[in-house]
Design a protein around this motif. Structure first.
Motif, PDB file in Angstrom:
ATOM      1  N   LEU A  35      -9.647 107.726  47.422  1.00  0.00           N
ATOM      2  CA  LEU A  35      -9.995 108.297  46.728  1.00  0.00           C
ATOM      3  C   LEU A  35     -10.734 109.792  47.865  1.00  0.00           C
ATOM      4  CD1 LEU A  35     -12.866 108.829  44.416  1.00  0.00           C
ATOM      5  CD2 LEU A  35     -13.709 107.357  45.287  1.00  0.00           C
ATOM      6  N   VAL A  36     -10.726 111.230  47.484  1.00  0.00           N
ATOM      7  CA  VAL A  36     -11.624 111.530  47.844  1.00  0.00           C
ATOM      8  C   VAL A  36     -12.186 112.649  47.637  1.00  0.00           C
ATOM      9  CG1 VAL A  36     -10.361 114.354  48.930  1.00  0.00           C
ATOM     10  CG2 VAL A  36      -8.852 111.732  48.965  1.00  0.00           C
ATOM     11  N   LEU A  37     -13.396 112.719  49.022  1.00  0.00           N
ATOM     12  CA  LEU A  37     -14.780 113.198  48.384  1.00  0.00           C
ATOM     13  C   LEU A  37     -14.600 114.822  49.313  1.00  0.00           C
ATOM     14  CD1 LEU A  37     -16.757 110.262  47.934  1.00  0.00           C
ATOM     15  CD2 LEU A  37     -16.006 111.671  46.583  1.00  0.00           C
ATOM     16  N   VAL A 166       2.964 102.900  42.761  1.00  0.00           N
ATOM     17  CA  VAL A 166       2.828 104.548  42.502  1.00  0.00           C
ATOM     18  C   VAL A 166       1.252 104.676  42.587  1.00  0.00           C
ATOM     19  CG1 VAL A 166       3.069 106.795  41.029  1.00  0.00           C
ATOM     20  CG2 VAL A 166       4.615 104.923  40.313  1.00  0.00           C
ATOM     21  N   PRO A 167       1.715 105.791  43.843  1.00  0.00           N
ATOM     22  CA  PRO A 167       0.348 105.676  44.643  1.00  0.00           C
ATOM     23  C   PRO A 167      -0.931 106.866  43.526  1.00  0.00           C
ATOM     24  CG  PRO A 167       1.550 106.831  45.445  1.00  0.00           C
ATOM     25  CD  PRO A 167       2.904 106.224  44.596  1.00  0.00           C
ATOM     26  N   ARG A 168      -2.166 106.325  44.002  1.00  0.00           N
ATOM     27  CA  ARG A 168      -2.940 107.125  43.219  1.00  0.00           C
ATOM     28  C   ARG A 168      -3.768 107.639  44.206  1.00  0.00           C
ATOM     29  NH1 ARG A 168      -5.957 103.386  39.453  1.00  0.00           N
ATOM     30  NH2 ARG A 168      -5.424 102.037  41.335  1.00  0.00           N
ATOM     31  N   ILE A 169      -4.347 108.767  44.045  1.00  0.00           N
ATOM     32  CA  ILE A 169      -5.382 109.727  44.790  1.00  0.00           C
ATOM     33  C   ILE A 169      -6.440 110.464  43.677  1.00  0.00           C
ATOM     34  CG2 ILE A 169      -3.816 112.117  44.806  1.00  0.00           C
ATOM     35  CD1 ILE A 169      -5.282 112.515  46.880  1.00  0.00           C
ATOM     36  N   ALA A 170      -7.711 110.422  43.610  1.00  0.00           N
ATOM     37  CA  ALA A 170      -8.648 110.296  42.714  1.00  0.00           C
ATOM     38  C   ALA A 170      -9.165 111.259  43.363  1.00  0.00           C
ATOM     39  CB  ALA A 170      -9.736 109.686  41.899  1.00  0.00           C
ATOM     40  N   GLU A 191     -10.119  99.034  46.035  1.00  0.00           N
ATOM     41  CA  GLU A 191      -8.892  99.600  47.204  1.00  0.00           C
ATOM     42  C   GLU A 191      -9.134 100.251  47.851  1.00  0.00           C
ATOM     43  OE1 GLU A 191      -7.667  95.703  47.860  1.00  0.00           O
ATOM     44  OE2 GLU A 191      -8.905  94.776  46.576  1.00  0.00           O
ATOM     45  N   ALA A 192      -8.703 101.525  46.959  1.00  0.00           N
ATOM     46  CA  ALA A 192      -8.889 102.971  48.570  1.00  0.00           C
ATOM     47  C   ALA A 192      -9.048 103.136  48.823  1.00  0.00           C
ATOM     48  CB  ALA A 192      -8.764 103.647  47.164  1.00  0.00           C
TER      49      ALA A 192
END
Ligand code: ADP
Ligand code: ZN
Length: 598
Positions: A35-37, A166-170, A191-192
């Motif tokens: 998760l990218v802020l 499949v990896p996820r990025i939010a 878990e991210a």
């Protein structure tokens, strides 16, 4: 050189990663969830675009807005990346074609609208191809409390259930912790890995001025600092949007309007013009802005007080995505405070909601009335403990306000509110204080109250500032009857009893805080350079038109400015310029060198 840095240079033409980009990219490329802020303009797109090129298969990007997808895909095509989009703007036949191409492995990135992604048909198609990653852009759209809520977003946890490998990025630019928790919960990202960047936007200069005549102040600001620049002007109401646009246009500014009450066609026409042409000023309600990723918006102006610091931060954040000098300017006055308080009071929302809204407004007011660095205050509000040294790039730092002991004046004002029965607005109260025998004063016999004429030492403007500030301090509030009458509060008592000293900000004689001062290199083009700059801009405008894309998709201002400064004369020299990757070099190199040689 690492593979990702190589792609950054070769494909995108940038010399170095920004902030946490390198770490985020490595984590995703290695198959980790995240998760990218990151603040607006922080460079979120590259965080999934580069892993999309590094990993096998197609990267699926979920995005809530058609315009956003179109611009991203256009920009990727410009740098030679195989990308496409799937949303309601395509015909049935076009959509089928995109699906076929995807199955044939022709894309590295596919942007998909959430409702399309969630169909069983599309989910099934995805089982037939290798998927590199899922990117969930504008992830705060899962939040039911935010104004960008998208119901389909809350179903996106299905991606992890169906495609656990499949990896996820939010990704989101929304800074508050409540939204963050909601994203983690609803998207199943416990878990991210969390990447939180600083939300500071050092290139934005914050200025909040006392409102006298907002339209003239705005015009003066634009003419002094932003002639010919693209900018956004936010107004509270549709009517004010229309009025302000007409007013600016009549004074030679290329302004267009945008609000939810307009015909859809005209609205999108205006949005297109803003995106594609150089130097358009968009006058809008807050309906405008989500998904606008125009990088060269040089200023955001507010003619009304936003309802919260979150809103203010988000709206002002649309300025200067390209990292170049930008201005966030606001004119704010007593009327704004009264109007917003009233709107909260009169709304049909629950008591809880009203309380939250009132607290958010208080924080916004405190930001307006602060006598210390605005940036430190704002970041502090988002829980970020930045350095205690002032930023040097807000109006307070550049032009520290004087404070004065206003205890007596405040006592007079409060006592006048009390003596006249707590049923009048500031205008009338000031008349009483200054001893004006208006019709209304006479009608209510307020020329006989003890506070009549006791405030002649201050001019009207100063009294308005006193009222505004004591409202912001919570020493006065508006009544719940909805007439905008000012009433005393618990806190007023101590002041009236003389138990508290009140310091207020001196009315500022608006010294100009020019953003141009700090960035000399921006304006010190000599005549020959200026000429080259103009020619490059004209070439860019033409090329953009031919390709049917916004000018900034061809090259950012940053790139043009570097071209002027370095004046490269060969392909090799051109390659060194920020924003010139292999594909653009191949496409535009000869043209540019021709222009640069004259
Ligand atoms: P966000 O989505 O976080 O608001 P974007 O991904 O749109 O930001 O990036 C903002 C701008 O900065 C874009 O125009 C992008 O091309 C540029 N940019 C991103 N990363 C870099 C970098 N490492 N070097 C130079 N420019 C960059
Ligand atoms: Zn500051």
């Amino acid at each position: 050189m690492s593979k990702s840095l190589n792609i950054l240079k070769e494909v995108f033409g940038y010399p170095a990663f920004r902030g946490q980009q390198a770490e985020v990219i490595a984590h995703l490329a290695n198959g980790g969830d995240s998760l990218v802020l990151m603040p607006t303009g922080g460079g979120k797109s590259l965080c999934y675009q580069i892993p999309a090129l590094l990993r096998d298969g197609v990267a699926v990007i979920v995005s809530p807005l058609i315009a956003l997808m179109q611009n991203q895909v256009a920009a990727l095509h410009e740098v030679g990346v195989r990308a496409a989009l799937l949303n309601s703007s395509l015909s049935q036949q076009e959509a089928v074609e995109v699906e076929q191409n995807m199955l044939a492995g022709k894309y590295d990135l596919l942007y998909v609208a959430p409702e399309r992604l969630l169909t069983s048909r599309f989910l099934h198609l995805l089982t037939r191809v290798p998927v590199a990653l899922f990117a969930i852009d504008e992830a705060h759209c899962v939040s039911q409390w935010g104004h960008d809520f998208r119901p389909e977003y809350s179903q996106l946890s299905i991606l992890h259930e169906r495609f656990p490998q499949v990896p996820r990025i939010a990704l989101t630019a929304t800074a508050d912790t409540v939204t963050r928790a909601e994203i983690i919960e609803r998207l199943g990202l416990a878990e991210a890995k969390l990447f939180v960047s600083s939300f500071d936007r050092p290139n934005i200069r914050y200025q909040i001025v006392d409102k006298t005549n907002s339209k003239s102040q705005l015009l003066a600001f634009i003419l002094a600092e932003h002639a010919g620049d693209a900018g956004i002007v936010y107004c509270l109401s549709r009517k004010k949007v229309e009025e302000t646009t007409a007013w600016l246009v009549a004074r030679g500014i290329s302004a267009v309007a945008y609000h939810a009450g307009m015909n859809t066609q005209i609205r999108s026409l205006h949005q297109e013009r803003f995106l594609r042409e150089d130097g358009i000023v968009m006058v809008a309600t807050i309906a405008f802005g989500m998904g606008i990723d125009k990088p060269d918006v040089r200023f955001v102006a507010h003619l009304n007080l936003p309802k919260s610091i979150e809103g203010y931060y988000q709206e002002t954040g649309r300025a200067g995505r390209d990292g170049e000098v930008a201005n966030a300017w606001m004119a704010y006055g007593l009327g704004d405070v009264i109007q917003l308080r009233r709107m909260i009071e009169e709304s049909d929302a629950s008591e809880h909601f009203k309380r939250v809204a009132a607290t958010k407004l208080e924080a916004m007011l405190a930001l307006c009335e602060t006598t210390t660095c605005r940036r430190i205050r704002m970041l502090g509000y988002f829980g970020e403990n930045v350095s205690t040294t002032a930023c040097g790039n807000c109006d307070i730092c550049l032009n520290p306000p004087q404070v004065w002991d206003a205890t007596q004046a405040v006592q007079k004002a409060l006592s006048c509110v009390y003596r006249t029965g707590q049923q009048f607005g500031a205008g009338h109260l000031i008349d009483v204080l200054r001893g004006n025998e208006t019709e209304r004063v006479k009608e209510w016999r307020h020329d006989r109250v003890s506070t009549f004429g006791i405030g002649q030492e201050l001019p009207v403007r100063a009294w308005r500032a006193v009222f505004r500030q004591i409202m912001a301090l919570g020493l006065l509030t508006t009544d719940s009857g909805g007439f905008g009458s000012l009433c005393l509060t618990e806190a007023s008592r101590a002041v009236l009893k003389g138990q508290q000293t009140i310091y207020l900000r001196q009315q500022s004689v608006q010294k100009k805080v020019s953003n141009r001062q700090s960035n000399d290199e921006l304006v010190t083009f000599n005549p020959a350079e200026q000429d080259l700059w103009e020619r490059l801009r004209a070439w860019r405008a033409n090329t953009a038109k031919e390709h049917g894309v916004p000018a900034y998709v061809i090259f950012h201002d940053t790139t043009l400015r570097e071209l002027v400064r370095l004046c490269p004369q060969s392909q090799d020299e051109l390659r060194q310029v920020t924003g010139v990757g292999a594909r653009k070099l191949e496409r535009y190199g000869d043209n540019l060198i021709e222009i640069l040689r004259i």
